[in-house]
Design a protein around this motif. Structure first.
Motif, mmCIF file in Angstrom:
data_model
loop_
_atom_site.group_PDB
_atom_site.id
_atom_site.type_symbol
_atom_site.label_atom_id
_atom_site.label_comp_id
_atom_site.label_asym_id
_atom_site.label_seq_id
_atom_site.Cartn_x
_atom_site.Cartn_y
_atom_site.Cartn_z
ATOM 1 N N ASN A 47 0.805 -1.228 0.000
ATOM 2 C CA ASN A 47 0.000 0.000 0.000
ATOM 3 C C ASN A 47 0.836 1.277 0.000
ATOM 4 O OD1 ASN A 47 -2.534 -1.135 -0.200
ATOM 5 N ND2 ASN A 47 -2.966 -1.035 1.989
ATOM 6 N N ILE A 50 2.087 1.961 -3.617
ATOM 7 C CA ILE A 50 1.040 2.333 -4.589
ATOM 8 C C ILE A 50 0.432 3.681 -4.226
ATOM 9 C CG2 ILE A 50 -1.109 1.284 -3.684
ATOM 10 C CD1 ILE A 50 -1.337 0.101 -6.660
ATOM 11 N N GLN A 51 0.443 4.024 -2.938
ATOM 12 C CA GLN A 51 -0.024 5.351 -2.530
ATOM 13 C C GLN A 51 0.888 6.427 -3.126
ATOM 14 O OE1 GLN A 51 -0.797 5.890 1.638
ATOM 15 N NE2 GLN A 51 -0.949 8.110 1.453
ATOM 16 N N ASN A 54 0.159 6.635 -6.824
ATOM 17 C CA ASN A 54 -1.139 7.279 -7.016
ATOM 18 C C ASN A 54 -1.031 8.792 -6.804
ATOM 19 O OD1 ASN A 54 -3.871 7.052 -7.662
ATOM 20 N ND2 ASN A 54 -4.498 6.570 -5.573
ATOM 21 N N LYS A 55 -0.288 9.183 -5.789
ATOM 22 C CA LYS A 55 -0.096 10.608 -5.493
ATOM 23 C C LYS A 55 0.680 11.294 -6.618
ATOM 24 C CE LYS A 55 1.986 13.611 -1.980
ATOM 25 N NZ LYS A 55 2.748 13.607 -0.722
ATOM 26 N N TYR A 57 1.253 10.356 -9.852
ATOM 27 C CA TYR A 57 0.722 10.329 -11.219
ATOM 28 C C TYR A 57 -0.752 10.675 -11.343
ATOM 29 C CZ TYR A 57 5.192 8.334 -12.430
ATOM 30 O OH TYR A 57 6.536 8.160 -12.606
ATOM 31 N N ARG A 58 -1.494 10.553 -10.239
ATOM 32 C CA ARG A 58 -2.924 10.853 -10.321
ATOM 33 C C ARG A 58 -3.338 11.972 -9.377
ATOM 34 N NH1 ARG A 58 -6.247 6.498 -8.900
ATOM 35 N NH2 ARG A 58 -7.895 7.509 -10.044
ATOM 36 N N VAL A 60 -3.727 11.769 -6.202
ATOM 37 C CA VAL A 60 -4.610 11.230 -5.164
ATOM 38 C C VAL A 60 -3.728 10.598 -4.084
ATOM 39 C CG1 VAL A 60 -6.489 9.627 -4.657
ATOM 40 C CG2 VAL A 60 -6.416 10.783 -6.881
ATOM 41 N N ASN A 61 -3.755 11.176 -2.884
ATOM 42 C CA ASN A 61 -2.854 10.742 -1.823
ATOM 43 C C ASN A 61 -3.497 9.652 -0.956
ATOM 44 O OD1 ASN A 61 -0.636 10.557 -0.168
ATOM 45 N ND2 ASN A 61 -1.110 12.412 0.999
ATOM 46 N N THR A 64 -4.449 2.678 -3.567
ATOM 47 C CA THR A 64 -5.486 2.146 -4.442
ATOM 48 C C THR A 64 -5.131 0.705 -4.751
ATOM 49 O OG1 THR A 64 -6.798 2.595 -6.440
ATOM 50 C CG2 THR A 64 -4.406 2.903 -6.612
ATOM 51 N N ILE A 67 -3.172 0.215 -10.637
ATOM 52 C CA ILE A 67 -2.944 1.363 -11.510
ATOM 53 C C ILE A 67 -2.336 0.835 -12.802
ATOM 54 C CG2 ILE A 67 -1.650 3.504 -11.876
ATOM 55 C CD1 ILE A 67 -1.715 4.005 -8.904
ATOM 56 N N SER A 102 -1.498 -3.540 -5.689
ATOM 57 C CA SER A 102 -1.238 -3.587 -4.256
ATOM 58 C C SER A 102 -1.738 -4.917 -3.702
ATOM 59 C CB SER A 102 -1.936 -2.443 -3.526
ATOM 60 O OG SER A 102 -1.898 -2.669 -2.123
#
Length: 161
Positions: A47, A50-51, A54-55, A57-58, A60-61, A64, A67, A102
């Motif tokens: 996790n 991937i967090q 995600n933060k 490239y997207r 979003v912190n 998920t 991806i 994840s």
């Protein structure tokens, strides 16, 4: 399919889960009639990693589950065109991209949804795989295509709920 698997997890992914991913992605590739020399990768992460992805490239912190990063998204790269004849073009395999999964989310969601870890793992890699192949679910009409296809691949492979 030429499939590269990377394990960036803290505890390691069991060989049987890596085999499951290879087998279901090869099955899905045949199902949607991809060329045998298609290339892609799957990277297993926890996790925290991937967090960060995600933060970055997207924007979003939060962690998920999966991806997908499609390499060839259909944009025409006119800045640096590659000129080759048809024969040469056929010899170059198509790399469709990379999936990050994840394994923590696989376990969390399998428990929450009350189905097997294997079903959730298969679901997430097929979901990401379909994204790499141009499928999406942002619009209802796209979802009406992607979700039944994803369910059919999983069910026909034998990973039912």
């Amino acid at each position: 399919m030429d499939l590269e698997i990377f394990d960036n997890t803290k505890d390691g992914v069991p060989a049987e889960h890596i085999d499951l991913v290879k087998n279901i992605l090869n099955y899905a590739g045949k199902y949607i009639e991809l060329a045998d020399d298609t290339e892609m990768s799957v990277t297993f992460v926890n996790n925290d990693e991937i967090q960060e992805i995600n933060k970055k490239y997207r924007g979003v912190n939060r962690a998920t589950d999966v991806i997908s990063f499609a390499i060839e998204d259909g944009d025409d790269d006119t800045d640096f065109p590659v000129i080759m004849d048809d024969e040469m073009a056929q010899e170059i395999p198509e790399n469709i991209g990379d999936i990050f999964v994840s394994i923590d989310k696989v376990a969390e969601q399998a428990e929450f949804l009350d189905h097997s870890y294997e079903r959730e793992l298969g679901f997430l890699v097929v979901h990401g795989f379909l994204h790499l192949n141009g499928y999406d679910h942002m619009k209802p009409e796209d979802e009406a295509v992607m979700f039944p296809l994803q369910r059919k691949i999983l069910d026909d492979y034998g990973l039912t709920r």
